[in-house]
Design a protein around this motif. Structure first.
Motif, PDB file in Angstrom:
ATOM      1  N   ARG A 101       0.853  -1.194   0.000  1.00 29.72           N
ATOM      2  CA  ARG A 101       0.000   0.000   0.000  1.00 29.72           C
ATOM      3  C   ARG A 101       0.887   1.240   0.000  1.00 29.72           C
ATOM      4  NH1 ARG A 101       0.764   1.694   5.035  1.00 29.72           N
ATOM      5  NH2 ARG A 101       1.152   0.143   6.660  1.00 29.72           N
ATOM      6  N   GLY A 102       0.241   2.387  -0.192  1.00 26.58           N
ATOM      7  CA  GLY A 102       0.972   3.651  -0.145  1.00 26.58           C
ATOM      8  C   GLY A 102       1.488   4.075  -1.505  1.00 26.58           C
ATOM      9  N   ALA A 103       2.273   5.119  -1.486  1.00 26.82           N
ATOM     10  CA  ALA A 103       2.790   5.710  -2.728  1.00 26.82           C
ATOM     11  C   ALA A 103       4.006   4.944  -3.226  1.00 26.82           C
ATOM     12  CB  ALA A 103       3.156   7.169  -2.492  1.00 26.82           C
ATOM     13  N   ILE A 104       4.066   4.760  -4.542  1.00 25.84           N
ATOM     14  CA  ILE A 104       5.241   4.167  -5.176  1.00 25.84           C
ATOM     15  C   ILE A 104       6.343   5.223  -5.153  1.00 25.84           C
ATOM     16  CG2 ILE A 104       6.185   3.271  -7.336  1.00 25.84           C
ATOM     17  CD1 ILE A 104       3.331   2.274  -7.981  1.00 25.84           C
ATOM     18  N   PRO A 105       7.531   4.865  -4.697  1.00 22.56           N
ATOM     19  CA  PRO A 105       8.618   5.856  -4.668  1.00 22.56           C
ATOM     20  C   PRO A 105       8.865   6.443  -6.054  1.00 22.56           C
ATOM     21  CG  PRO A 105       9.243   3.896  -3.445  1.00 22.56           C
ATOM     22  CD  PRO A 105       7.958   3.567  -4.144  1.00 22.56           C
ATOM     23  N   GLN A 106       9.218   7.709  -6.088  1.00 25.04           N
ATOM     24  CA  GLN A 106       9.467   8.404  -7.357  1.00 25.04           C
ATOM     25  C   GLN A 106      10.923   8.841  -7.421  1.00 25.04           C
ATOM     26  OE1 GLN A 106       6.941   8.655  -9.772  1.00 25.04           O
ATOM     27  NE2 GLN A 106       5.987   7.277  -8.287  1.00 25.04           N
ATOM     28  N   GLY A 107      11.417   8.932  -8.634  1.00 27.34           N
ATOM     29  CA  GLY A 107      12.774   9.412  -8.841  1.00 27.34           C
ATOM     30  C   GLY A 107      13.669   8.354  -9.438  1.00 27.34           C
ATOM     31  N   THR A 108      14.771   8.797  -9.960  1.00 27.19           N
ATOM     32  CA  THR A 108      15.798   7.980 -10.625  1.00 27.19           C
ATOM     33  C   THR A 108      15.165   6.922 -11.517  1.00 27.19           C
ATOM     34  OG1 THR A 108      16.031   6.495  -8.711  1.00 27.19           O
ATOM     35  CG2 THR A 108      17.477   8.413  -8.792  1.00 27.19           C
ATOM     36  N   GLN A 109      15.580   5.662 -11.370  1.00 22.39           N
ATOM     37  CA  GLN A 109      15.134   4.610 -12.268  1.00 22.39           C
ATOM     38  C   GLN A 109      13.676   4.213 -12.049  1.00 22.39           C
ATOM     39  OE1 GLN A 109      16.901   4.276  -9.622  1.00 22.39           O
ATOM     40  NE2 GLN A 109      15.995   2.571  -8.518  1.00 22.39           N
ATOM     41  N   PHE A 110      13.065   4.567 -10.922  1.00 26.43           N
ATOM     42  CA  PHE A 110      11.666   4.211 -10.680  1.00 26.43           C
ATOM     43  C   PHE A 110      10.725   4.820 -11.713  1.00 26.43           C
ATOM     44  CE2 PHE A 110      12.890   2.272  -6.799  1.00 26.43           C
ATOM     45  CZ  PHE A 110      11.817   1.509  -6.359  1.00 26.43           C
ATOM     46  N   SER A 111      11.138   5.918 -12.326  1.00 24.59           N
ATOM     47  CA  SER A 111      10.293   6.539 -13.349  1.00 24.59           C
ATOM     48  C   SER A 111      10.261   5.728 -14.641  1.00 24.59           C
ATOM     49  CB  SER A 111      10.785   7.964 -13.634  1.00 24.59           C
ATOM     50  OG  SER A 111      12.118   7.921 -14.096  1.00 24.59           O
ATOM     51  N   THR A 112      11.157   4.737 -14.777  1.00 29.13           N
ATOM     52  CA  THR A 112      11.183   3.910 -15.990  1.00 29.13           C
ATOM     53  C   THR A 112      10.454   2.585 -15.809  1.00 29.13           C
ATOM     54  OG1 THR A 112      13.267   2.827 -15.384  1.00 29.13           O
ATOM     55  CG2 THR A 112      13.425   4.902 -16.598  1.00 29.13           C
ATOM     56  N   PHE A 113      10.011   2.273 -14.600  1.00 25.77           N
ATOM     57  CA  PHE A 113       9.382   0.992 -14.340  1.00 25.77           C
ATOM     58  C   PHE A 113       7.971   0.955 -14.915  1.00 25.77           C
ATOM     59  CE2 PHE A 113      12.121   0.463 -10.275  1.00 25.77           C
ATOM     60  CZ  PHE A 113      13.223   0.176 -11.061  1.00 25.77           C
ATOM     61  N   THR A 114       7.544  -0.245 -15.338  1.00 22.12           N
ATOM     62  CA  THR A 114       6.236  -0.381 -15.981  1.00 22.12           C
ATOM     63  C   THR A 114       5.131  -0.655 -14.968  1.00 22.12           C
ATOM     64  OG1 THR A 114       6.369  -2.770 -16.324  1.00 22.12           O
ATOM     65  CG2 THR A 114       7.396  -1.366 -18.005  1.00 22.12           C
ATOM     66  N   ASN A 115       3.921  -0.426 -15.409  1.00 21.16           N
ATOM     67  CA  ASN A 115       2.714  -0.643 -14.618  1.00 21.16           C
ATOM     68  C   ASN A 115       2.602  -2.097 -14.154  1.00 21.16           C
ATOM     69  OD1 ASN A 115       0.100   0.002 -13.578  1.00 21.16           O
ATOM     70  ND2 ASN A 115      -0.801  -0.890 -15.399  1.00 21.16           N
ATOM     71  N   ASN A 116       2.983  -3.043 -15.016  1.00 17.98           N
ATOM     72  CA  ASN A 116       2.834  -4.472 -14.720  1.00 17.98           C
ATOM     73  C   ASN A 116       3.612  -4.900 -13.487  1.00 17.98           C
ATOM     74  OD1 ASN A 116       1.249  -4.701 -16.975  1.00 17.98           O
ATOM     75  ND2 ASN A 116       2.896  -5.429 -18.284  1.00 17.98           N
ATOM     76  N   TRP A 117       4.631  -4.187 -13.119  1.00 17.06           N
ATOM     77  CA  TRP A 117       5.467  -4.562 -11.980  1.00 17.06           C
ATOM     78  C   TRP A 117       4.842  -4.173 -10.645  1.00 17.06           C
ATOM     79  CZ3 TRP A 117      10.762  -2.592 -14.255  1.00 17.06           C
ATOM     80  CH2 TRP A 117      11.093  -3.369 -15.367  1.00 17.06           C
ATOM     81  N   PHE A 118       3.689  -3.476 -10.686  1.00 16.19           N
ATOM     82  CA  PHE A 118       3.033  -3.018  -9.459  1.00 16.19           C
ATOM     83  C   PHE A 118       1.584  -3.483  -9.345  1.00 16.19           C
ATOM     84  CE2 PHE A 118       6.350   0.063 -10.524  1.00 16.19           C
ATOM     85  CZ  PHE A 118       7.072   0.085  -9.352  1.00 16.19           C
TER      86      PHE A 118
END
Length: 196
Positions: A101-118
């Motif tokens: 739960r909660g917010a997905i961390p933002q910044g660096t490589q996290f901005s390149t991760f796809t929806n399917n991984w969450f």
């Protein structure tokens, strides 16, 4: 040859720079040990498809050369640690189908991760998911599914209580009336019926 997420990589000789732990598709239970962070050379960690519970350890941020982290299809709870954005080598990060739960961390490589991984974490919000944090207008598909089951469960309890209370009341009333007939007549000044 090392296989991970359907990709096979052949190494002509084993390098001490390549370190992987792949323990997917087992029935491991318990929490992810925080001591795993002492494996500083770890580049791939795959613990997917187990029954792991608890939180994602904050100490995973110490694995500075980590490239692939797969914790999908477990029963992990809590939030994704913000400290994981410090893993700048992380190219694959799958936490789908848990109870996060909660917010997905933002910044660096996290901005390149796809929806399917969450996906499969009804409590997660933020990019790359379409569910925004703090948005009260969540779509019905994203609503927390247990709320319906809790409501149904509540009505079952009410009906079971009503039925059992009625049965107990009738039985006790019958016993009281048949065994304490004279007391009832005197207390409520009832006239016994005559047989003629």
């Amino acid at each position: 040859i090392m296989s991970n997420k359907g990709t096979e990589i052949e190494y002509p000789k084993l390098s001490n720079l390549i370190t992987a732990i792949i323990l997917s598709d087992n029935n491991f239970v318990g929490e992810i040990p925080a001591s795993i962070a002492s494996l500083k050379g770890l580049r791939t960690l795959n613990l997917s498809n187990n029954n792991l519970r608890g939180y994602i350890p904050l100490t995973l941020s110490n694995l500075t050369v980590m490239e692939s982290l797969d914790l999908s299809s477990n029963k992990l709870t809590g939030q994704i640690p913000q400290q994981l954005v410090e893993l700048t080598s992380l190219a694959f990060f799958d936490v789908s189908h848990n109870h996060l739960r909660g917010a997905i961390p933002q910044g660096t490589q996290f901005s390149t991760f796809t929806n399917n991984w969450f996906v499969g974490n009804p409590g997660l919000c933020g990019e790359p998911l379409s569910r925004k944090c703090g948005n009260s207008e969540a779509s019905p598909a994203e609503d927390d599914p247990p709320s319906e089951s809790v409501l149904a469960f509540g009505w079952k309890i009410v009906l079971a209580g009503y039925a059992s209370g009625t049965i107990i009341g009738v039985v006790l009333g019958h016993i009281f009336c048949t065994r304490k007939y004279e007391w009832l007549i005197q207390t409520f000044r009832l006239q016994p019926e005559s047989n003629g």
